[in-house]
Scaffold this motif. Sequence first.
Motif, PDB file in Angstrom:
ATOM      1  N   ARG A   1       1.182   1.580   7.072  1.00 14.44           N
ATOM      2  CA  ARG A   1       0.295   2.659   7.903  1.00 14.44           C
ATOM      3  C   ARG A   1      -1.129   2.553   7.463  1.00 14.44           C
ATOM      4  NH1 ARG A   1       1.584   8.064   6.570  1.00 14.44           N
ATOM      5  NH2 ARG A   1       0.789   7.561   4.813  1.00 14.44           N
ATOM      6  N   ASP A   2      -0.989   2.569   5.953  1.00 10.45           N
ATOM      7  CA  ASP A   2      -2.608   2.849   5.192  1.00 10.45           C
ATOM      8  C   ASP A   2      -3.234   1.512   5.262  1.00 10.45           C
ATOM      9  OD1 ASP A   2      -1.645   5.251   4.913  1.00 10.45           O
ATOM     10  OD2 ASP A   2      -0.951   5.222   2.662  1.00 10.45           O
ATOM     11  N   THR A   3      -2.875   0.110   5.109  1.00  7.34           N
ATOM     12  CA  THR A   3      -3.439  -1.093   4.726  1.00  7.34           C
ATOM     13  C   THR A   3      -3.617  -1.564   6.222  1.00  7.34           C
ATOM     14  OG1 THR A   3      -1.119  -2.223   4.412  1.00  7.34           O
ATOM     15  CG2 THR A   3      -2.395  -1.185   2.346  1.00  7.34           C
TER      16      THR A   3
ATOM     17  N   ASP B   1       4.535   3.846   4.610  1.00 12.65           N
ATOM     18  CA  ASP B   1       3.196   4.433   4.196  1.00 12.65           C
ATOM     19  C   ASP B   1       2.343   3.239   3.957  1.00 12.65           C
ATOM     20  OD1 ASP B   1       4.315   6.794   4.723  1.00 12.65           O
ATOM     21  OD2 ASP B   1       4.471   7.064   2.546  1.00 12.65           O
ATOM     22  N   GLN B   2       2.869   2.117   3.294  1.00 17.66           N
ATOM     23  CA  GLN B   2       1.746   1.062   2.996  1.00 17.66           C
ATOM     24  C   GLN B   2       1.361   0.076   4.065  1.00 17.66           C
ATOM     25  OE1 GLN B   2       3.626  -2.063   0.409  1.00 17.66           O
ATOM     26  NE2 GLN B   2       1.565  -2.411  -0.473  1.00 17.66           N
TER      27      GLN B   2
ATOM     28  N   ASN C   1      -3.388   1.927  10.116  1.00 20.86           N
ATOM     29  CA  ASN C   1      -4.692   3.001  10.282  1.00 20.86           C
ATOM     30  C   ASN C   1      -5.939   2.368  10.432  1.00 20.86           C
ATOM     31  OD1 ASN C   1      -2.848   5.130  10.658  1.00 20.86           O
ATOM     32  ND2 ASN C   1      -3.320   6.087   8.753  1.00 20.86           N
TER      33      ASN C   1
END
Length: 717
Positions: free
Chosen positions: A646-648, A643-644, A651
């Motif tokens: 992907r988010d930082t 998730d980290q 994405n």
Amino acid sequence: MRRNDAAPAAPASSKKKMLVLGGIGVVAVGGAAYFLLSPSSASAQAPSLPSGPTVDPRVAKEAECAALQASLAQLRSQPTPDAANMLRLEARVRTCITEARQMGATIAASESHLSDGDASYAQIEGWWNEYKATSDHDPLKRNNTRQSILTAGTALAATYSAAITQSTSNESTKLVAKSILRALDSAVTRRLCFLSNERGCGTFASNEDQPDAKAAQEQSRVIAPLVEAYMQAVTKVGGPRRAIALADGEQFLSILLRSCTFLKGYIDGQWAHYRATEWSDALKRNNTRQSILADGRTLLACLQNVWASAYSFGSITSMRAVGTLTLAALNASIDRWRGFFMNEPGCGTFASNEDQPDVKAAQEMSSTTAPLMAAYAHFARTLSTRGVADAYDLLVTAKLRICAVLKNYVDGQFSHYKATEWSDALKRNNTRQSILATGASLAACLREALSFAQSSGNRGLVRPIAALAEQALNSAIQRKICYLYDQAGCGRFGVNEDHGNDKAAQEQDRVIGPLVSVYKQAVVFDKANAQVETPLVRALLAEISTAKNFIDSQYGNLKATDYSDSVKRNNIRGSMVQAGQRMVSLLRDMQPTTAAGRALARSAAQAALTKSRERETCYRAGAGGCDRQWGTWTEPSGGEKADQERDTIGNPLAALLADTSKTGLGGLGADDEILGMSPLAWGVAVGVLGGAYALGMFDRKTVRQNRRRSSRRQRAA
């Protein structure tokens, strides 16, 4: 001409005789004489001759004087009149006028004053030759002779002024103007003779004034009044715009420019003298350099004054001559500045008896180089409007010489910085601060060069500026990378230096940012060139590529690090996230405006996104090296790491690629691709991923099972 109302009749037996003397035809009719111009002087307008059976001798004398003056005017109009013939003819004119006065003939007042002035000029020339021939050991005679020249010179200007006042035609005014210009040229010659300390013009001991004092006296007492008298003639003929044709304006301007040309040569000689002077003779070196600075200011004033005169006269020839001399003086000043700035041979400083090289360079720049640059920029603006197409070309070239010196200096200082021992933090800090300050000056230098090029309207002038900006930018980015990634010579020892991140931030703010701004201005101006932005994007991609390679390397280290060393694993992944965020920020700030530049940036972003998605998949699947030690919670779970990532990183990169605004890297057409897939293929891929998720391929239970299998395999190994 005055005629007698009743003239005696000539005898019927009168015979006509004619002979030619020095270009003047003398026709004898009885006891009278007429003076006619010979065929060689037919271009001059001969005075009308008296007619009738008898002639008054006074009328004949008036005709003789008028003919002589017409011949003198013709001689003076020649490009290179014979000086000896001119002096002889002037003497005959003076004799004729004297005889005419004695006879009671009418002589125009302007002609009388002109004759008196020419007589004074001849006497001054004789005194000047006598002065130079007088021994230095006879200061009394030399002083008296020079004072006679000054006094007569002042009176000469007044005499010519009176002649102009009494002039009744443009032709007679032009004749006086020619005499003024001859006297002015001689006075300037005397002044320059004093200034250059030529043979016969120097000073022996203290019995005479010093050369500069003598030159100043010549300027104030003779040259200035003669210039004023000449400008009176200019006004008389209808103003400066008519002076070129009616008062030999080009010759006047060329005489004025002589002083500027002399000053430029004198400064060059003083510079050679300075560099040849021994270090130990600091007094002499200081005096020579101060003389160079003072004369540089005088030269600037001289050039500006002559330019103002040339502009008022409308002389494009003289304006170009002033521009050429200004540019030569500017380049010579740049040579001196570079000598001090780069500490070239003969330009350094021994001990503390002289100013330090950087101080001397700053004085040269502020006192001479920058003012000359500004003056020529003003001249170039005017010249370009008068059809001089290349007026700005050499100005941009001169400015780029300064910028190139700054760039080379920064490169040398960085090599010096990296070679300095860690323990010498003071020296390292001073060197790096010098790099930052000079780098900022380099950006400002390029910005000014670009403004000159934009003023010219010539896009071709922008390209060498952009090329140098690209080189400087590449060097600055390499310095930043060196600081960021603690490369050889760029780290620090203890806390005596700033942290690498801080040094990189300072390089970005003070050097890289301004250089990028300059280059982007060049892109706007040269937008017709499709590849104009490509070098800028490539330069900026160097840091992005370094960040990507760093992340890839750290990812390999992460996978190779044992799960038990969670501290190291966390640190590695933290550095990856930090580098990824910096990479995204750099791509977002790039904002390319051309198709070629956008394509390069998009390609880099796509490559980074591919790697980011690979890492995200590895974390989420708990594949080898991407999981964590089972039962230990000191490292985030695979899902949290995914998730980290992907988010930082992932994405934000995808958002940039999808953004079609000027701040994004999108703007895709039907044939454009992301990660090698068309928009249609991306739609299919999204559908497949959605179906896979629905089938439970990525549900939590499956992920946990994959992690357990991975952990068991590692323990078994």
